[in-house]
Design an enzyme around this catalytic site. Structure first.
Site, short mmCIF file in Angstrom:
data_model
loop_
_atom_site.label_atom_id
_atom_site.label_comp_id
_atom_site.label_asym_id
_atom_site.label_seq_id
_atom_site.Cartn_x
_atom_site.Cartn_y
_atom_site.Cartn_z
CG PHE A 34 -5.41 14.98 1.65
CD1 PHE A 34 -6.11 13.80 1.47
CD2 PHE A 34 -4.95 15.66 0.53
CE1 PHE A 34 -6.36 13.30 0.20
CE2 PHE A 34 -5.18 15.17 -0.75
CZ PHE A 34 -5.89 13.98 -0.92
CG ASP A 66 -6.52 6.68 5.21
OD1 ASP A 66 -7.25 5.70 4.98
OD2 ASP A 66 -6.38 7.61 4.40
CD GLU A 108 -3.28 -0.13 0.56
OE1 GLU A 108 -3.07 0.77 -0.29
OE2 GLU A 108 -4.41 -0.45 0.91
NE ARG A 118 -3.11 8.61 -9.00
CZ ARG A 118 -3.65 8.05 -7.93
NH1 ARG A 118 -2.88 7.62 -6.97
NH2 ARG A 118 -4.95 7.94 -7.82
#
Length: 178
Positions: free
Chosen positions: A154, A105, A101, A167
């Protein structure tokens, strides 16, 4: 230097060097656990593609790589509902599986993956994550390999996105408080 993605601003948080060090450490830990085995690393797309790529560069043992695609985010909020988008097309019975991963979270995706792989009758089921938010984690499932523990903020970069953008960033940025 602060960056803007869509309508939000992000500030530098974790450098590419720190990320590389964490991934090299993950690879060593997994190697130590599976010296005499050929694990199947399964990256969870889209976010894990950079983690898997770099993990494979550091992993010195024999292994196989595959991917599944799952989704649980919309914007900056988790939907708390995991949708399996692309499944796995190989028999993993009796194999060692290491889920890779980018971030864990709430743990919803991890829980769904554990359920899916339990049905596959795998020999070992391990979970590796580059980033882990302990404050947000709501499950009792053990994470076997954790690269970097982070606050419940975040983040984008190194495979992680905000509505499709970010990304490709080699460093990780956190949502600016401004």
């Amino acid at each position: 230097m602060e960056i803007k993605l869509h309508d939000k601003y992000f500030e530098p948080f974790i450098s590419a060097q720190e990320i590389d060090f964490a991934i090299a450490n993950l690879a060593r830990q997994i190697e130590d656990d599976f010296l005499d085995d050929v694990p199947v690393f399964i990256g969870v797309l889209n976010g894990s593609f950079m983690v898997v790529s770099d993990l494979m560069k550091h992993y010195n043992g024999d292994c196989e790589v595959s991917f599944v695609k799952m989704a649980s985010y919309e914007g900056t909020q988790t939907t708390n509902e995991v949708k399996q988008l692309i499944g796995l097309n190989q028999n993993l019975e009796g194999r060692t599986v290491v889920i890779v991963e980018d971030i864990v979270d709430t743990g919803n995706t991890v829980e769904e993956l554990k359920h899916l792989f339990k049905e596959q009758n795998v020999k070992h089921f391990k979970i590796a994550t580059l980033f882990f938010k302990p404050e947000a984690y709501k499950k009792d499932i053990k994470l076997d390999y954790v690269g970097i523990r982070i606050p419940n903020k975040f983040i984008v970069g190194f495979g992680l996105d905000y509505d499709g953008l970010g990304r490709n960033l080699k460093d990780v940025y956190q949502l600016s408080e401004k």
